[in-house]
Design a protein around this motif. Structure first.
Motif, PDB file in Angstrom:
ATOM      1  N   LEU A  34      -6.289  14.014   5.994  1.00  0.00           N
ATOM      2  CA  LEU A  34      -7.254  13.303   6.839  1.00  0.00           C
ATOM      3  C   LEU A  34      -6.711  11.924   7.237  1.00  0.00           C
ATOM      4  O   LEU A  34      -6.799  11.514   8.401  1.00  0.00           O
ATOM      5  CB  LEU A  34      -8.577  13.154   6.072  1.00  0.00           C
ATOM      6  CG  LEU A  34      -9.739  12.555   6.855  1.00  0.00           C
ATOM      7  CD1 LEU A  34     -10.238  13.539   7.910  1.00  0.00           C
ATOM      8  CD2 LEU A  34     -10.882  12.171   5.926  1.00  0.00           C
ATOM      9  N   LEU A  35      -6.131  11.212   6.271  1.00  0.00           N
ATOM     10  CA  LEU A  35      -5.579   9.879   6.566  1.00  0.00           C
ATOM     11  C   LEU A  35      -4.374   9.990   7.499  1.00  0.00           C
ATOM     12  O   LEU A  35      -4.206   9.171   8.414  1.00  0.00           O
ATOM     13  CB  LEU A  35      -5.183   9.173   5.262  1.00  0.00           C
ATOM     14  CG  LEU A  35      -6.356   8.749   4.371  1.00  0.00           C
ATOM     15  CD1 LEU A  35      -5.866   8.278   3.016  1.00  0.00           C
ATOM     16  CD2 LEU A  35      -7.173   7.658   5.041  1.00  0.00           C
ATOM     17  N   GLN A  36      -3.549  10.999   7.273  1.00  0.00           N
ATOM     18  CA  GLN A  36      -2.367  11.179   8.130  1.00  0.00           C
ATOM     19  C   GLN A  36      -2.768  11.490   9.571  1.00  0.00           C
ATOM     20  O   GLN A  36      -2.129  11.032  10.515  1.00  0.00           O
ATOM     21  CB  GLN A  36      -1.476  12.300   7.566  1.00  0.00           C
ATOM     22  CG  GLN A  36      -0.698  11.843   6.334  1.00  0.00           C
ATOM     23  CD  GLN A  36      -0.132  12.985   5.515  1.00  0.00           C
ATOM     24  OE1 GLN A  36      -0.556  14.137   5.646  1.00  0.00           O
ATOM     25  NE2 GLN A  36       0.825  12.682   4.642  1.00  0.00           N
ATOM     26  N   LYS A  37      -3.853  12.257   9.739  1.00  0.00           N
ATOM     27  CA  LYS A  37      -4.321  12.569  11.097  1.00  0.00           C
ATOM     28  C   LYS A  37      -4.707  11.309  11.858  1.00  0.00           C
ATOM     29  O   LYS A  37      -4.583  11.248  13.077  1.00  0.00           O
ATOM     30  CB  LYS A  37      -5.551  13.494  11.032  1.00  0.00           C
ATOM     31  CG  LYS A  37      -5.225  14.960  11.083  1.00  0.00           C
ATOM     32  CD  LYS A  37      -6.536  15.752  11.252  1.00  0.00           C
ATOM     33  CE  LYS A  37      -6.360  17.176  10.774  1.00  0.00           C
ATOM     34  NZ  LYS A  37      -7.655  17.873  10.631  1.00  0.00           N
ATOM     35  N   PHE A  63      -3.360   5.159  -1.173  1.00  0.00           N
ATOM     36  CA  PHE A  63      -2.977   3.981  -0.394  1.00  0.00           C
ATOM     37  C   PHE A  63      -2.162   4.455   0.799  1.00  0.00           C
ATOM     38  O   PHE A  63      -1.205   5.215   0.630  1.00  0.00           O
ATOM     39  CB  PHE A  63      -2.125   3.024  -1.226  1.00  0.00           C
ATOM     40  CG  PHE A  63      -2.850   2.427  -2.398  1.00  0.00           C
ATOM     41  CD1 PHE A  63      -3.556   1.240  -2.268  1.00  0.00           C
ATOM     42  CD2 PHE A  63      -2.827   3.039  -3.645  1.00  0.00           C
ATOM     43  CE1 PHE A  63      -4.225   0.676  -3.345  1.00  0.00           C
ATOM     44  CE2 PHE A  63      -3.491   2.492  -4.738  1.00  0.00           C
ATOM     45  CZ  PHE A  63      -4.198   1.315  -4.585  1.00  0.00           C
ATOM     46  N   GLY A  64      -2.556   4.003   1.993  1.00  0.00           N
ATOM     47  CA  GLY A  64      -1.803   4.348   3.196  1.00  0.00           C
ATOM     48  C   GLY A  64      -1.501   3.088   3.990  1.00  0.00           C
ATOM     49  O   GLY A  64      -2.168   2.058   3.837  1.00  0.00           O
ATOM     50  N   ILE A  65      -0.475   3.183   4.857  1.00  0.00           N
ATOM     51  CA  ILE A  65      -0.098   2.030   5.669  1.00  0.00           C
ATOM     52  C   ILE A  65      -0.197   2.399   7.141  1.00  0.00           C
ATOM     53  O   ILE A  65       0.080   3.537   7.520  1.00  0.00           O
ATOM     54  CB  ILE A  65       1.336   1.545   5.296  1.00  0.00           C
ATOM     55  CG1 ILE A  65       1.673   0.233   6.005  1.00  0.00           C
ATOM     56  CG2 ILE A  65       2.373   2.610   5.610  1.00  0.00           C
ATOM     57  CD1 ILE A  65       2.923  -0.433   5.427  1.00  0.00           C
ATOM     58  N   ARG A 122       0.550   6.439   7.072  1.00  0.00           N
ATOM     59  CA  ARG A 122       1.584   7.012   6.220  1.00  0.00           C
ATOM     60  C   ARG A 122       1.173   6.736   4.775  1.00  0.00           C
ATOM     61  O   ARG A 122       0.802   5.613   4.435  1.00  0.00           O
ATOM     62  CB  ARG A 122       2.942   6.354   6.521  1.00  0.00           C
ATOM     63  CG  ARG A 122       4.100   6.893   5.691  1.00  0.00           C
ATOM     64  CD  ARG A 122       5.443   6.500   6.317  1.00  0.00           C
ATOM     65  NE  ARG A 122       5.602   5.057   6.398  1.00  0.00           N
ATOM     66  CZ  ARG A 122       6.048   4.287   5.400  1.00  0.00           C
ATOM     67  NH1 ARG A 122       6.363   4.821   4.231  1.00  0.00           N
ATOM     68  NH2 ARG A 122       6.167   2.973   5.550  1.00  0.00           N
ATOM     69  N   ILE A 123       1.202   7.776   3.936  1.00  0.00           N
ATOM     70  CA  ILE A 123       0.739   7.623   2.549  1.00  0.00           C
ATOM     71  C   ILE A 123       1.812   6.893   1.736  1.00  0.00           C
ATOM     72  O   ILE A 123       2.989   7.281   1.756  1.00  0.00           O
ATOM     73  CB  ILE A 123       0.444   9.004   1.906  1.00  0.00           C
ATOM     74  CG1 ILE A 123      -0.573   9.797   2.742  1.00  0.00           C
ATOM     75  CG2 ILE A 123      -0.056   8.821   0.463  1.00  0.00           C
ATOM     76  CD1 ILE A 123      -1.909   9.137   2.942  1.00  0.00           C
ATOM     77  N   ILE A 174      -2.949  -2.109   5.188  1.00  0.00           N
ATOM     78  CA  ILE A 174      -3.074  -1.063   4.159  1.00  0.00           C
ATOM     79  C   ILE A 174      -4.519  -0.591   4.040  1.00  0.00           C
ATOM     80  O   ILE A 174      -5.455  -1.402   4.052  1.00  0.00           O
ATOM     81  CB  ILE A 174      -2.576  -1.594   2.796  1.00  0.00           C
ATOM     82  CG1 ILE A 174      -1.063  -1.801   2.890  1.00  0.00           C
ATOM     83  CG2 ILE A 174      -2.915  -0.637   1.662  1.00  0.00           C
ATOM     84  CD1 ILE A 174      -0.462  -2.409   1.658  1.00  0.00           C
ATOM     85  N   ILE A 175      -4.645   0.730   3.931  1.00  0.00           N
ATOM     86  CA  ILE A 175      -5.961   1.307   3.632  1.00  0.00           C
ATOM     87  C   ILE A 175      -5.942   1.812   2.196  1.00  0.00           C
ATOM     88  O   ILE A 175      -4.921   2.347   1.729  1.00  0.00           O
ATOM     89  CB  ILE A 175      -6.320   2.437   4.621  1.00  0.00           C
ATOM     90  CG1 ILE A 175      -7.786   2.847   4.446  1.00  0.00           C
ATOM     91  CG2 ILE A 175      -5.398   3.646   4.453  1.00  0.00           C
ATOM     92  CD1 ILE A 175      -8.323   3.714   5.568  1.00  0.00           C
ATOM     93  N   CYS A 176      -7.052   1.598   1.483  1.00  0.00           N
ATOM     94  CA  CYS A 176      -7.221   2.182   0.149  1.00  0.00           C
ATOM     95  C   CYS A 176      -8.494   3.012   0.178  1.00  0.00           C
ATOM     96  O   CYS A 176      -9.569   2.492   0.475  1.00  0.00           O
ATOM     97  CB  CYS A 176      -7.315   1.101  -0.913  1.00  0.00           C
ATOM     98  SG  CYS A 176      -7.679   1.752  -2.556  1.00  0.00           S
TER      99      CYS A 176
END
Ligand SMILES: [Zn+2]
Length: 297
Positions: free
Chosen positions: A217-220, A293-295, A224-225, A173-175
């Protein structure tokens, strides 16, 4: 090639809606030498001399902010996944809280002064930028990567998100926390109440994200959010007539009120309400900072 409509200028920089990047940023971009000077030497001494002291004073409040993030990680990861990297960890309070909850923390931080503080807390920190670190190419060795108030300072935030992705294990997970700029409260303040765009701060703040552009940006990078939520919308004080822009005394008084608000909302009978109203604010683009939060899929 960075180009797009110029929407503002400040401190000698244009602020553009960059077509290539898909978010708002300044031009020209600062050089690595500029960044070295700011973040290795000046940031916690000249630019934010009271930052560490104030974070210490506010620690009870910070810990409830941090606990919400750790609650999320712990609800979404099994108990054996507790390897944590905080990129731009500053004085180390977030990692300290994690350590108290059983996490295995590592920090990366360019400021020597902030690193000294984190080490005094007993936290393991590398004193450099991530690009220069020994762990950059080590592969998927973390379960969580945390980046708070970092991506707005970085000339190539997409590259940093890619590196974070590579450092995470599958299902990690990214925060990400970034200031939420050109938000609806700020637009009202500018268009109806005559405020200048007080949120612009080049060259320290290079990028000006909103919820959609930080999610893109995170999706690129492949994330996945999982959730978007907000930190207290400080701009609401300006709407209510407390003008803290350029006034540290009023700013601290407003901050004290938001701390009280958050602390009381953290009582057991209100905590679900607190989590829900911040998620609802985020759905409407409100919040002084966006928290995403993304995974890693
Ligand atoms: Zn660009």
């Amino acid at each position: 090639m960075h180009k797009g409509r110029i929407i503002d200028n400040a401190n000698g920089y244009d602020i553009i809606e960059c077509e290539q990047c898909g978010f708002v940023h300044i031009t020209p971009l600062p050089t690595q030498e500029d960044l070295d000077k700011i973040y290795k030497e000046e940031y916690y001494t000249t630019e934010k001399p009271l930052f560490i002291q104030r974070q210490q004073e506010d620690l009870e409040w910070w810990n409830i902010v941090y606990d919400d993030r750790y609650d999320f990680f712990e609800q979404n990861l099994s108990q054996d996944k507790r390897r944590l990297l905080d990129i731009g960890c500053g004085p180390g309070f977030f990692l300290k809280r994690g350590q108290e909850r059983g996490w295995k923390p590592l920090g990366i931080e360019p400021s020597t002064q902030a690193v000294a503080h984190a080490k005094n807390l007993g936290i393991d920190v590398l004193n450099c930028f991530l690009d220069d670190s020994e762990i950059k190419d080590r592969g998927a060795i973390f379960d969580v990567v945390h980046m708070s108030e970092v991506l707005e300072h970085i000339p190539d935030p997409a590259a940093l998100c890619n590196t974070a992705y590579n450092l995470l294990a599958d299902g990690g997970i990214i925060c990400v926390v970034v200031p939420n700029e050109y938000n609806p409260f700020q637009i009202i303040l500018r268009d109806k109440l005559g405020f200048q765009p007080y949120w612009l701060a080049p060259p320290h703040h290079i990028n000006y994200f909103n919820y959609d552009s930080i999610e893109r940006l995170l999706q690129k990078s492949g994330f996945r959010i999982l959730q978007r939520t907000a930190m207290f919308p400080m701009d609401i004080f300006l709407l209510m007539g407390d003008n803290y822009v350029g006034n540290d005394k009023v700013g601290r008084a407003c901050h004290a009120k938001r701390k009280r608000f958050d602390l009381f909302l953290n009582e057991p009978i209100l905590i679900d309400f607190k989590k829900n109203i911040y998620k609802l604010m985020a759905e409407h683009g409100i919040g002084r900072e966006s928290v995403l939060f993304g995974i890693k899929k």
